[in-house]
Enzyme design. Structure first.
Site, PDB file in Angstrom:
ATOM      1  N   GLY A  70       0.814  -1.218   0.000  1.00 50.77           N
ATOM      2  CA  GLY A  70       0.000   0.000   0.000  1.00 50.77           C
ATOM      3  C   GLY A  70       0.845   1.265   0.000  1.00 50.77           C
ATOM      4  O   GLY A  70       0.537   2.241  -0.693  1.00 50.77           O
ATOM      5  N   THR A  71       1.911   1.266   0.773  1.00 51.42           N
ATOM      6  CA  THR A  71       2.762   2.452   0.875  1.00 51.42           C
ATOM      7  C   THR A  71       3.356   2.805  -0.484  1.00 51.42           C
ATOM      8  O   THR A  71       3.305   3.970  -0.912  1.00 51.42           O
ATOM      9  CB  THR A  71       3.895   2.201   1.900  1.00 51.42           C
ATOM     10  OG1 THR A  71       3.295   1.921   3.165  1.00 51.42           O
ATOM     11  CG2 THR A  71       4.815   3.396   2.017  1.00 51.42           C
ATOM     12  N   GLN A 178      -7.948  -0.361   2.872  1.00 47.61           N
ATOM     13  CA  GLN A 178      -8.903  -0.911   3.850  1.00 47.61           C
ATOM     14  C   GLN A 178     -10.277  -1.182   3.233  1.00 47.61           C
ATOM     15  O   GLN A 178     -11.140  -1.763   3.883  1.00 47.61           O
ATOM     16  CB  GLN A 178      -9.058   0.036   5.043  1.00 47.61           C
ATOM     17  CG  GLN A 178      -7.809   0.204   5.896  1.00 47.61           C
ATOM     18  CD  GLN A 178      -7.493  -1.003   6.774  1.00 47.61           C
ATOM     19  OE1 GLN A 178      -8.327  -1.896   6.975  1.00 47.61           O
ATOM     20  NE2 GLN A 178      -6.280  -1.050   7.295  1.00 47.61           N
ATOM     21  N   HIS A 200      -1.577  -7.776   2.518  1.00 45.15           N
ATOM     22  CA  HIS A 200      -1.503  -8.280   3.898  1.00 45.15           C
ATOM     23  C   HIS A 200      -2.646  -7.820   4.791  1.00 45.15           C
ATOM     24  O   HIS A 200      -2.769  -8.262   5.933  1.00 45.15           O
ATOM     25  CB  HIS A 200      -0.138  -7.972   4.530  1.00 45.15           C
ATOM     26  CG  HIS A 200       0.079  -6.554   4.959  1.00 45.15           C
ATOM     27  ND1 HIS A 200      -0.099  -6.140   6.259  1.00 45.15           N
ATOM     28  CD2 HIS A 200       0.467  -5.453   4.278  1.00 45.15           C
ATOM     29  CE1 HIS A 200       0.193  -4.847   6.348  1.00 45.15           C
ATOM     30  NE2 HIS A 200       0.536  -4.408   5.154  1.00 45.15           N
ATOM     31  N   THR A 236      12.720  -7.467 -10.317  1.00 42.69           N
ATOM     32  CA  THR A 236      12.243  -8.843 -10.479  1.00 42.69           C
ATOM     33  C   THR A 236      10.975  -9.043  -9.660  1.00 42.69           C
ATOM     34  O   THR A 236      10.922  -8.682  -8.482  1.00 42.69           O
ATOM     35  CB  THR A 236      13.343  -9.833 -10.047  1.00 42.69           C
ATOM     36  OG1 THR A 236      14.490  -9.591 -10.867  1.00 42.69           O
ATOM     37  CG2 THR A 236      12.885 -11.269 -10.189  1.00 42.69           C
ATOM     38  N   CYS A 325       1.881   3.095  13.032  1.00 44.27           N
ATOM     39  CA  CYS A 325       3.056   3.971  12.971  1.00 44.27           C
ATOM     40  C   CYS A 325       3.124   4.908  14.164  1.00 44.27           C
ATOM     41  O   CYS A 325       4.191   5.355  14.529  1.00 44.27           O
ATOM     42  CB  CYS A 325       3.021   4.798  11.696  1.00 44.27           C
ATOM     43  SG  CYS A 325       2.306   3.930  10.315  1.00 44.27           S
TER      44      CYS A 325
END
Ligand code: PLP
Length: 380
Positions: A70-71, A178, A200, A236, A325
């Site tokens: 996502g980041t 989300q 994830h 890759t 975070c």
């Protein structure tokens, strides 16, 4: 028994997902760019996975670019649009409640000479569509507003904002990390140009995600190197990750309705339990209607966030204070701050988020433990 109520931070990998991935860590190890048999086998797996994810998301396979999560998807959308459109303008619109992957990218752009408008939200965490419209200027090049907020679960008016962006000819990105698996998504019908996803958060592996790029949308790449992902994202490919992502999403797609009903039920057991134990001495944060069922952000005024989380952890219950975070620091969540809730509410908020593996019994047990902690701390 430990109870994991932090699915908005990350989720356990489903056994079926791990099983699908394993061959790509053993026998099928070719580089998908190689033209020999080993390479072709890896390439075939990527192609099949991309097709399957595209079908789940209602878009074409070529519109999906795999990333490390996502980041990276958020960063690629924001920096990619900023660079590609810098001759058109340098103004970006976002909200105060975005994930840090969006907020910190925007702050970086400000240091590079761009201007960013951070829209406020109402006390339920909703961005106003009128506010978005009023913020649009002739030099606005990108609007980036998240689909589902990761701290309070609020679902934004993505269609209305997207239509607005289209009318004004402004690119629209949404962080849909989300939303994936929780909100029905048909990308071809959504007025969205760019959308970020991560595996994830839906019981897939960490380190793999995707960016949807609508046809005709041109963004500059973040990375330079080989020709992978149509030169838009060299390196890759993470074949096992891509296969796991596809499998995880396929499972969600097959039973989305049941999964959502189950999450709604788990949430209700929590809310009902808290009501019967603590009457009205707790507050639910977020929008009561426009919300995803997998997140319950709740405050127990008088019981500080950190001490609640520490006590829950001692009792084997894993919860969070919003974004992963900011946990570990005493900083108040930027999302709750933007919602302008009373100090006693923001200082005592915890996020419970649920999913695969959670049961009604676990929710009942969690309620007991929370109630015991609240009573113990409030009496002191
Ligand atoms: C988890 C999350 C991200 C970051 O995704 P990663 O795959 O962990 O990099 C971005 N946005 C939202 C809303 C998230 O919940």
């Amino acid at each position: 028994m430990n109870i994991y109520l932090d699915h908005a931070a990350t989720t356990p990998v489903r056994p079926e997902v791990l099983e699908a991935m394993l061959p790509y860590y053993s026998n099928i190890y070719g580089n998908a760019s190689s033209t020999h048999g080993f390479g072709r086998e890896a390439r075939a797996a990527i192609n099949a996975s991309r097709d399957s994810i595209a079908e789940s998301l209602g878009c074409r396979p070529g519109e999906l670019m795999f990333t490390s999560g996502g980041t990276e998807s958020d960063n690629t959308a924001i920096f990619g649009a900023a660079e590609a459109l810098r001759e058109k303008g340098r103004h970006i619109i976002t909200s105060q409640i975005e994930h840090h992957a969006v907020l910190h990218a925007c702050e970086r752009l400000e240091r590079l000479g761009y201007e960013v408008t951070y829209l406020p939200v109402n006390p339920a965490g909703l961005v106003s569509v009128e506010d978005v419209e009023q913020a649009i200027r002739p030099d606005t090049i990108l609007i980036t507003i998240m689909y589902v907020n990761n701290e309070v679960g609020t679902i934004q008016h993505i269609e209305a904002i997207g239509e607005l962006a289209r009318r004004h000819g402004v690119l629209f990105h949404t962080d849909a990390v989300q939303a994936l698996g929780h909100v029905p998504l048909t990308l071809s019908e959504l007025p969205v140009d760019l959308a970020s996803f991560s595996a994830h958060k839906i019981n897939g592996p960490k380190g793999i995600g995707a960016l949807y790029i609508a046809p005709k949308v041109k963004i500059s790449p973040l990375l330079y190197g080989g020709n992978q992902e149509r030169k838009r994202r060299p390196g890759t490919e993470n074949v096992a990750g891509i296969v796991g992502f596809a499998k995880a999403l396929q499972i969600y797609g097959e039973s989305m309705h049941e999964l959502q009903q189950n999450l709604e039920k788990l949430r209700q057991v929590l809310v009902d339990g808290l009501e019967s134990q603590l009457a009205d001495s707790f507050v639910i944060n977020g929008d009561p209607v426009h919300r995803s069922p997998h997140i319950l952000n709740v405050s127990f005024p008088g019981v500080g966030t950190e001490s609640m989380l520490m006590n829950l952890d001692l009792e084997g219950v894993a919860a969070a204070s919003g974004s992963a975070c900011t946990s570990g620091s005493l900083e108040v969540s930027h999302v709750l701050k933007a919602m302008r809730l009373p100090e006693e509410v923001t200082a005592s908020a915890i996020r419970l988020s649920f999913g695969y593996g959670n049961t009604v019994e676990q929710m009942e047990e969690a309620v007991q433990k929370i109630a015991t902690i609240v009573r113990r701390i409030r009496i002191k």
